[in-house]
Scaffold this motif. Structure first.
Motif, short mmCIF file in Angstrom:
data_model
loop_
_atom_site.label_atom_id
_atom_site.label_comp_id
_atom_site.label_asym_id
_atom_site.label_seq_id
_atom_site.Cartn_x
_atom_site.Cartn_y
_atom_site.Cartn_z
N SER A 174 40.39 -7.17 35.74
CA SER A 174 39.87 -5.87 35.36
C SER A 174 39.75 -4.94 36.57
O SER A 174 39.20 -5.33 37.61
CB SER A 174 38.49 -6.03 34.71
N GLY A 175 40.28 -3.74 36.43
CA GLY A 175 40.14 -2.73 37.46
C GLY A 175 41.07 -2.88 38.65
O GLY A 175 40.99 -2.09 39.60
N VAL A 176 41.95 -3.88 38.62
CA VAL A 176 42.88 -4.08 39.74
C VAL A 176 44.19 -3.34 39.45
O VAL A 176 44.80 -3.52 38.40
CB VAL A 176 43.16 -5.58 39.97
N TRP A 177 44.58 -2.52 40.41
CA TRP A 177 45.84 -1.76 40.32
C TRP A 177 46.80 -2.25 41.39
O TRP A 177 46.40 -2.56 42.51
CB TRP A 177 45.58 -0.27 40.52
N HIS A 178 48.07 -2.28 41.02
CA HIS A 178 49.14 -2.65 41.95
C HIS A 178 49.98 -1.40 42.24
O HIS A 178 50.37 -0.68 41.32
CB HIS A 178 50.03 -3.74 41.35
N LEU A 179 50.26 -1.18 43.50
CA LEU A 179 51.08 -0.05 43.94
C LEU A 179 52.22 -0.60 44.79
O LEU A 179 51.97 -1.26 45.80
CB LEU A 179 50.24 0.94 44.75
N TRP A 180 53.45 -0.35 44.38
CA TRP A 180 54.61 -0.76 45.17
C TRP A 180 55.24 0.48 45.79
O TRP A 180 55.38 1.53 45.13
CB TRP A 180 55.66 -1.45 44.29
N LEU A 181 55.62 0.37 47.06
CA LEU A 181 56.24 1.47 47.78
C LEU A 181 57.62 1.03 48.27
O LEU A 181 57.76 -0.05 48.85
CB LEU A 181 55.36 1.90 48.96
#
Length: 342
Positions: free
Chosen positions: A281-288
């Motif tokens: 819950s509440g964890v976001w993944h960001l790939w660059l």
């Protein structure tokens, strides 16, 4: 009459106790983002360094974790272009709000072979988006090419879309250089803006309008809604840095959350993609998407509003992973995608 009146009052009292709250549009978005996912899909291209790198590839996570992946179709492209430039980059996938189909949109651009410079491609590039749709991630429609940019634009790059529950339409946005109407040769000085148009079916689009104009080049915009904070979060590449902004409305006032996201860890990056964890819950993944070397670098956060992103560890991504989309899927959809053979 008195008995009927008392009965009516009693019914009214009971109904007021058991009234059901109406879900907010934002809650509906969040529900579709998590989608009770059992796995993740990843749609991407592999880059201009390969003869077939500018086509569309898929992968499926090995479990309900985005750390490791199985390539689809034996590692060969699933969607290939026979229209326009015959090249495909920056694929984005979105689920229809009814849940009945997926849409894939992509940049119509081919750079392999060195037949044009990036400057030429940004002045005289395609004004159209490449589009497919599928009911199940296994069978796909024929490709269509739809013009979305005006003749004064130089290109239509890195398209994405967000469902807007307030208008019941998709907001589709992409980067375009714009030139004056008198500059028919597109030779003048310019910079890229983020343009947008609306659609309900990815066949017909409203007239394109500027959405983000920073007075300097901006590209690769992606948007996610965070129900915990009540904000849309927008990530874009501007002046070589990844800018994170937030707003309570897609066309509201946007505030800077962080600038230079990922720079400390990975240097020059672009092509941000963001997705919510299926499990935590509440964890976001960001790939660059790295520039030198190329390929995706994953980060994560437990508080998207903080603008603080930590490098993820233990990732094994598919070969040559470039700008694309990670999306939540069900077990059935994962099986369908894994079974694709074309």
């Amino acid at each position: 009459m008195v008995k009927l009146h008392l009965f009516s009052l009693l019914c009214l009292a009971i109904s007021s106790v058991f009234v059901t709250a109406t879900p907010t549009p934002e809650a509906d978005i969040e529900k579709r983002q998590t989608a009770t996912g059992s796995a993740y899909g990843y749609v991407y291209f592999q880059g201009e360094g390969l003869s077939n790198g500018e086509q569309i590839y898929f992968a499926v996570s090995k479990s309900n974790s985005p750390v490791s992946w199985n390539v689809v179709n034996g590692g060969r492209p699933v969607l290939t272009s026979t229209l326009g430039t015959k090249g495909l980059r920056d694929p984005f996938i979105i689920r229809d709000p009814s849940g009945s189909k997926f849409y894939v949109i992509a940049t119509d651009l081919r750079m392999f072979g060195g037949n044009q410079t990036w400057d030429q491609a940004s002045r005289h590039g395609s004004l159209s988006l490449a589009i497919w749709e599928s009911p199940d991630l296994k069978s796909w429609s024929a490709q269509r090419l739809v013009q979305v940019s005006p003749a004064t634009a130089g290109m239509s790059w890195a398209p994405e879309a967000t469902w807007d529950p307030s208008t019941q339409k998709f907001i589709v946005y992409w980067a375009s250089n714009l030139f004056s109407a008198s500059d028919t040769g597109h030779t003048g000085s310019t910079y890229s803006r983020i343009m947008y148009a609306t659609t309900t079916d990815f066949k017909t689009f409203s007239t394109a309008q500027p959405w983000i104009d920073k007075g300097t080049a901006i590209i690769d915009t992606t948007v996610a809604f965070d129900s915990a904070s009540g904000y849309y979060h927008r990530f874009s590449k501007i002046n070589g840095l990844i800018l994170q902004e937030r707003s309570t409305a897609l066309f509201g006032t946007w505030q800077t959350v962080a600038n230079g996201v990922g720079q400390a860890q990975y240097g020059s990056v672009e092509g941000p993609l963001i997705f919510l964890s299926n499990v935590y819950s509440g964890v976001w993944h960001l790939w660059l998407d790295g520039i030198n070397p190329q390929g995706y670098h994953p980060l994560e956060t437990g508080n998207i509003t903080s603008g603080v992103w930590t490098a993820s560890t233990g990732y094994v991504l598919p070969p040559n992973p470039r700008h694309g989309t990670v999306f939540s899927i069900s077990a059935t959809e994962a099986a369908n995608l894994a079974a694709v053979s074309v």
